[in-house]
Design a protein around this motif. Structure first.
Motif, PDB file in Angstrom:
ATOM      1  N   ARG A   1       0.854  -1.180   0.000  1.00 47.02           N
ATOM      2  CA  ARG A   1       0.000   0.000   0.000  1.00 47.02           C
ATOM      3  C   ARG A   1       0.900   1.242   0.000  1.00 47.02           C
ATOM      4  N   ILE A   2       1.235   1.681  -1.194  1.00 51.65           N
ATOM      5  CA  ILE A   2       2.183   2.781  -1.366  1.00 51.65           C
ATOM      6  C   ILE A   2       1.430   4.072  -1.669  1.00 51.65           C
ATOM      7  N   VAL A   3       1.804   5.127  -0.972  1.00 47.93           N
ATOM      8  CA  VAL A   3       1.307   6.468  -1.270  1.00 47.93           C
ATOM      9  C   VAL A   3       2.467   7.287  -1.832  1.00 47.93           C
ATOM     10  N   THR A   4       2.243   7.956  -2.952  1.00 45.94           N
ATOM     11  CA  THR A   4       3.272   8.789  -3.581  1.00 45.94           C
ATOM     12  C   THR A   4       2.885  10.254  -3.441  1.00 45.94           C
ATOM     13  N   LEU A   5       3.854  11.089  -3.094  1.00 43.93           N
ATOM     14  CA  LEU A   5       3.576  12.507  -2.847  1.00 43.93           C
ATOM     15  C   LEU A   5       4.105  13.418  -3.943  1.00 43.93           C
ATOM     16  N   THR A   6       4.772  12.849  -4.952  1.00 42.70           N
ATOM     17  CA  THR A   6       5.206  13.644  -6.097  1.00 42.70           C
ATOM     18  C   THR A   6       4.915  12.872  -7.371  1.00 42.70           C
ATOM     19  N   GLN A   7       4.901  13.611  -8.458  1.00 42.51           N
ATOM     20  CA  GLN A   7       4.713  13.017  -9.775  1.00 42.51           C
ATOM     21  C   GLN A   7       5.837  12.044 -10.102  1.00 42.51           C
ATOM     22  N   GLU A   8       7.062  12.388  -9.684  1.00 51.57           N
ATOM     23  CA  GLU A   8       8.199  11.522  -9.985  1.00 51.57           C
ATOM     24  C   GLU A   8       8.091  10.182  -9.268  1.00 51.57           C
ATOM     25  N   ASP A   9       7.661  10.204  -8.012  1.00 53.43           N
ATOM     26  CA  ASP A   9       7.445   8.953  -7.284  1.00 53.43           C
ATOM     27  C   ASP A   9       6.358   8.124  -7.954  1.00 53.43           C
ATOM     28  N   LEU A  10       5.294   8.779  -8.382  1.00 54.00           N
ATOM     29  CA  LEU A  10       4.198   8.080  -9.053  1.00 54.00           C
ATOM     30  C   LEU A  10       4.669   7.472 -10.363  1.00 54.00           C
ATOM     31  N   ASP A  11       5.364   8.241 -11.169  1.00 50.44           N
ATOM     32  CA  ASP A  11       5.914   7.753 -12.428  1.00 50.44           C
ATOM     33  C   ASP A  11       6.760   6.511 -12.186  1.00 50.44           C
ATOM     34  N   ALA A  12       7.605   6.578 -11.162  1.00 53.84           N
ATOM     35  CA  ALA A  12       8.530   5.482 -10.882  1.00 53.84           C
ATOM     36  C   ALA A  12       7.809   4.193 -10.519  1.00 53.84           C
ATOM     37  N   VAL A  13       6.859   4.272  -9.588  1.00 55.76           N
ATOM     38  CA  VAL A  13       6.211   3.022  -9.161  1.00 55.76           C
ATOM     39  C   VAL A  13       5.355   2.442 -10.282  1.00 55.76           C
ATOM     40  N   LEU A  14       4.720   3.309 -11.079  1.00 56.32           N
ATOM     41  CA  LEU A  14       3.937   2.800 -12.209  1.00 56.32           C
ATOM     42  C   LEU A  14       4.841   2.114 -13.225  1.00 56.32           C
TER      43      LEU A  14
END
Length: 337
Positions: A77-90
């Protein structure tokens, strides 16, 4: 990659002052095995209190500030707080349970929107709403380059597995590898980067007469245009494709120039001019200047070699999915001419 030197959010200005220029995200690569002794157990119990899952299987990694952080061996259950973190996990095949809006946006970035349908938005970029984060029940929070210590303390009360994932001078590949390590997918992250490198090289070789062209990469702010240094995200993609930069922009670094006046508008000229905006005010400022002689006299404008691109992709610190968009934008424009 950091964001522009001007304008910057207060949080990012603090980040640039606080973190060292040594690429601290490399420390994320120093993950080690499970740890189940005293203090680790206390951390795990605290995480469980927010619904973050089984505490028996943990790893310890260092975040971008050098802080040792105990994280789940297999975060769910990962929460991302920046676009870069989101891009990375996706890019690593992981769908988060909470995300923030894109930079300067009140919604997720357009290039990622289809991938996060139904995922709750827990706030704006680096500005999470704590109740919404709690509701997401994270077992891992990826906090970008956040340096608001009070906010970090609040996040670590939700789950101790809260990581600062990048330093201001880290390029996206370094930060991405660190995130890959944090979610226990470092091998996969390395493969993603290898695949990107191969794609960038091939795309650059396929540009015909525009192979090696001097590309100007500019973000138009309400106060005027800023060109991006060579190691800023989109500039780095250009280099990986074998493209060059105009003489005025041939500067190492990963930031933006100060906003330029009309008298210095020649600095944004090049064989090609790639323009982005992030706000409605920026779009209005660009539209206003396009009728002025200083803009119309640029060689790229006279030769009809200006391309409008998505600022929420090109002006960020980037990630593998954003890099794929930039490669595609360069290829579409340059191979068609």
């Amino acid at each position: 990659m950091p964001y522009a030197q001007s304008p910057l959010s207060p949080v990012r200005r603090r980040a640039a002052r606080v973190l060292a220029v040594t690429g601290a995200a490399a420390l994320l690569l120093a993950g080690c095995g499970s740890s189940n002794s005293g203090d680790s157990a206390n951390s795990a119990n605290s995480a469980n209190s927010s619904g973050s899952g089984n505490s028996a299987n943990k790893r310890t990694v260092k975040d971008a500030t050098g802080k040792a952080v105990e994280v789940p061996a297999e975060p769910e259950r990962i929460v991302t707080l920046t676009q870069e973190d989101l891009d990375a996990v996706l890019a690593l095949g992981v769908k988060p349970v909470g995300i923030t809006n894109g930079q300067g946006l009140n919604e997720p970035p357009a290039y990622l929107k289809d991938r996060v349908q139904g995922v709750p938005v827990v706030g704006n970029l680096l500005q999470p709403v704590m109740d919404k984060v709690i509701a997401a029940k994270p077992d891992l929070i990826l906090a970008g380059d956040m340096q608001d210590e009070q906010m970090l303390r609040q996040l670590r009360e939700i789950t101790p597995a809260t990581l600062v994932t990048m330093a201001p001078t880290d390029d996206w590949k370094l930060a991405f590898r660190g995130i890959g390590n944090a979610v226990n997918k470092l091998d996969q992250a390395n493969k993603v980067i290898d695949d990107y490198q191969a794609k960038a090289t091939e795309a650059g070789a396929d540009l015909g007469r525009n192979k090696g062209a001097a590309v100007s990469i500019v973000r138009w702010n309400p106060t005027g245009p800023s060109w991006m240094e060579k190691k800023q995200f989109a500039g780095g993609v250009a280099l990986d494709m074998g493209l060059t930069r105009p003489t005025a922009q041939d500067k190492d670094g990963n930031a933006h120039s100060p906003a330029l006046s009309l008298e210095k508008l020649s600095e944004i000229d090049g064989d090609w001019l790639f323009l982005s905006t992030l706000t409605d005010d920026g779009k209005a400022a660009l539209k206003d200047v396009q009728s002025k002689p200083a803009y119309q006299e640029l060689n790229a404008v006279k030769n009809n070699r200006t391309v409008t691109v998505d600022g929420s992709v090109w002006s960020t610190r980037g990630g593998p999915l954003a890099a794929d968009v930039v490669i595609g934008d360069f290829g579409k424009a340059l191979s068609a001419s």
